[in-house]
Design a protein around this motif. Structure first.
Motif, PDB file in Angstrom:
ATOM      1  N   LYS A 104       0.869  -1.180   0.000  1.00 49.62           N
ATOM      2  CA  LYS A 104       0.000   0.000   0.000  1.00 49.62           C
ATOM      3  C   LYS A 104       0.895   1.215   0.000  1.00 49.62           C
ATOM      4  CE  LYS A 104      -3.801   2.342   1.692  1.00 49.62           C
ATOM      5  NZ  LYS A 104      -4.269   3.080   0.564  1.00 49.62           N
ATOM      6  N   ARG A 105       0.551   2.186  -0.823  1.00 53.44           N
ATOM      7  CA  ARG A 105       1.356   3.410  -0.908  1.00 53.44           C
ATOM      8  C   ARG A 105       0.684   4.514  -0.121  1.00 53.44           C
ATOM      9  NH1 ARG A 105       2.736   8.090  -3.870  1.00 53.44           N
ATOM     10  NH2 ARG A 105       4.913   8.117  -4.511  1.00 53.44           N
ATOM     11  N   LEU A 106       1.438   5.106   0.785  1.00 54.38           N
ATOM     12  CA  LEU A 106       0.920   6.243   1.529  1.00 54.38           C
ATOM     13  C   LEU A 106       1.111   7.514   0.706  1.00 54.38           C
ATOM     14  CD1 LEU A 106       2.235   5.359   5.089  1.00 54.38           C
ATOM     15  CD2 LEU A 106       0.019   4.850   4.077  1.00 54.38           C
ATOM     16  N   HIS A 107       0.378   8.565   1.072  1.00 52.62           N
ATOM     17  CA  HIS A 107       0.383   9.777   0.253  1.00 52.62           C
ATOM     18  C   HIS A 107       1.741  10.451   0.199  1.00 52.62           C
ATOM     19  CE1 HIS A 107      -4.251  10.386   0.723  1.00 52.62           C
ATOM     20  NE2 HIS A 107      -3.943   9.268   0.127  1.00 52.62           N
ATOM     21  N   TRP A 108       2.565  10.273   1.203  1.00 49.48           N
ATOM     22  CA  TRP A 108       3.863  10.940   1.208  1.00 49.48           C
ATOM     23  C   TRP A 108       4.942  10.139   0.509  1.00 49.48           C
ATOM     24  CZ3 TRP A 108       7.597   8.679   4.460  1.00 49.48           C
ATOM     25  CH2 TRP A 108       7.115   7.828   5.448  1.00 49.48           C
ATOM     26  N   HIS A 170      -1.195   9.016   6.397  1.00 51.37           N
ATOM     27  CA  HIS A 170      -0.946   9.594   5.077  1.00 51.37           C
ATOM     28  C   HIS A 170      -0.177  10.912   5.137  1.00 51.37           C
ATOM     29  CE1 HIS A 170      -2.858   6.665   2.603  1.00 51.37           C
ATOM     30  NE2 HIS A 170      -4.033   6.796   3.175  1.00 51.37           N
ATOM     31  N   LYS A 171      -0.186  11.592   6.268  1.00 47.24           N
ATOM     32  CA  LYS A 171       0.530  12.858   6.402  1.00 47.24           C
ATOM     33  C   LYS A 171       1.777  12.645   7.236  1.00 47.24           C
ATOM     34  CE  LYS A 171      -3.555  15.722   6.054  1.00 47.24           C
ATOM     35  NZ  LYS A 171      -4.410  16.693   6.733  1.00 47.24           N
ATOM     36  N   ARG A 172       2.818  13.379   6.899  1.00 50.09           N
ATOM     37  CA  ARG A 172       4.063  13.325   7.656  1.00 50.09           C
ATOM     38  C   ARG A 172       4.624  14.740   7.726  1.00 50.09           C
ATOM     39  NH1 ARG A 172       9.570  10.090   6.295  1.00 50.09           N
ATOM     40  NH2 ARG A 172      10.312   9.892   8.418  1.00 50.09           N
ATOM     41  N   GLU A 173       4.012  15.535   8.555  1.00 46.84           N
ATOM     42  CA  GLU A 173       4.346  16.956   8.634  1.00 46.84           C
ATOM     43  C   GLU A 173       5.604  17.225   9.466  1.00 46.84           C
ATOM     44  OE1 GLU A 173       2.877  19.563   7.083  1.00 46.84           O
ATOM     45  OE2 GLU A 173       1.706  18.082   6.010  1.00 46.84           O
ATOM     46  N   GLU A 174       6.032  16.256  10.285  1.00 50.25           N
ATOM     47  CA  GLU A 174       7.164  16.515  11.172  1.00 50.25           C
ATOM     48  C   GLU A 174       8.511  16.417  10.461  1.00 50.25           C
ATOM     49  OE1 GLU A 174       6.368  12.147  11.267  1.00 50.25           O
ATOM     50  OE2 GLU A 174       5.101  13.898  11.477  1.00 50.25           O
ATOM     51  N   TYR A 175       8.531  15.923   9.226  1.00 53.47           N
ATOM     52  CA  TYR A 175       9.784  15.746   8.490  1.00 53.47           C
ATOM     53  C   TYR A 175       9.831  16.769   7.364  1.00 53.47           C
ATOM     54  CZ  TYR A 175      13.589  13.318   6.135  1.00 53.47           C
ATOM     55  OH  TYR A 175      14.778  12.996   5.549  1.00 53.47           O
ATOM     56  N   ARG A 179       6.939  17.524   4.292  1.00 60.22           N
ATOM     57  CA  ARG A 179       6.027  18.523   4.838  1.00 60.22           C
ATOM     58  C   ARG A 179       5.270  19.231   3.713  1.00 60.22           C
ATOM     59  NH1 ARG A 179       6.542  21.107   9.534  1.00 60.22           N
ATOM     60  NH2 ARG A 179       8.694  20.423   9.736  1.00 60.22           N
ATOM     61  N   LYS A 180       3.960  19.400   3.885  1.00 58.92           N
ATOM     62  CA  LYS A 180       3.143  20.117   2.906  1.00 58.92           C
ATOM     63  C   LYS A 180       2.885  21.552   3.349  1.00 58.92           C
ATOM     64  CE  LYS A 180       2.584  16.568   0.239  1.00 58.92           C
ATOM     65  NZ  LYS A 180       3.245  16.475  -1.023  1.00 58.92           N
ATOM     66  N   LYS A 181       2.687  21.741   4.657  1.00 55.52           N
ATOM     67  CA  LYS A 181       2.421  23.076   5.192  1.00 55.52           C
ATOM     68  C   LYS A 181       3.737  23.706   5.641  1.00 55.52           C
ATOM     69  CE  LYS A 181      -2.035  21.569   6.941  1.00 55.52           C
ATOM     70  NZ  LYS A 181      -2.813  21.302   8.150  1.00 55.52           N
TER      71      LYS A 181
END
Length: 188
Positions: A104-108, A170-175, A179-181
């Motif tokens: 399974k592929r995650l969004h990041w 699906h989100k990995r904002e800490e790296y 990061r998207k935001k």
């Protein structure tokens, strides 16, 4: 034909071989008996080149010695997991379907998989191991790149499902690389 090969091989010195596709035994009686038994049992063994002769250079002279390698048994399987470079109808790449079944592929961008052997011999396994086997693991970067190349762009884009159990992963904002935001700075 086989008798001719044996008679020619008996006249040669022990360290000399023929450069043919068929295996030529040396002067050893044991080898001759084994080859005649093989020949009488199944002639196609020699024709399929299960035994090969490998030339070995000795350091003192340029002579070949005969080495019988272990029989190479070909494992035949009907499954093919390679990428189809060009389809016959439209000439496009095709997705390898077993990748979609197993990973399974995650969004990041990372691919995850289940642990192997997670249903086997559960009676032997400790409760802690049973709990770990229920968890998914990441594949490494090289495998992730390979899996990305085995699927088309459609499967690399994010998919949104109702009640997706993987939604929190699906989100990995800490790296910084995923990061998207933009990073928020706290001011006092």
């Amino acid at each position: 034909m086989f008798r001719n090969i044996i008679s020619v091989a008996q006249k040669l010195p022990v360290k000399t071989i023929f450069r043919t596709k068929q295996c030529v035994p040396c002067k050893s009686v044991m080898l001759q008996n084994s080859f005649t038994n093989l020949w009488s049992r199944n002639m196609s063994i020699l024709q399929r080149d299960l035994f090969t002769i490998k030339p070995v250079y000795t350091p003192n002279s340029i002579t070949f010695t005969q080495q019988l390698l272990k029989p190479q048994i070909a494992i035949l399987s009907n499954s093919s997991r390679s990428v189809t470079k060009f389809s016959l109808k439209k000439g496009k790449r095709k997705t390898v379907k077993c990748v979609l079944k197993r990973f399974k592929r995650l969004h990041w961008g990372i691919w995850i998989r289940t642990r192997s052997g997670r249903h086997k011999k559960m009676f032997k396994k400790s409760p802690a191991l049973k709990r770990r086997l229920k968890q998914h693991v990441f594949v490494n970067a090289q495998q992730s790149w390979l899996l990305d190349s085995m699927v088309t762009n459609y499967w690399r884009k994010p998919k949104y499902y109702v009640d997706d159990p993987y939604e929190q992963y699906h989100k990995r904002e800490e790296y910084f690389a995923t990061r998207k935001k933009p990073l928020e700075y706290k001011t006092k």
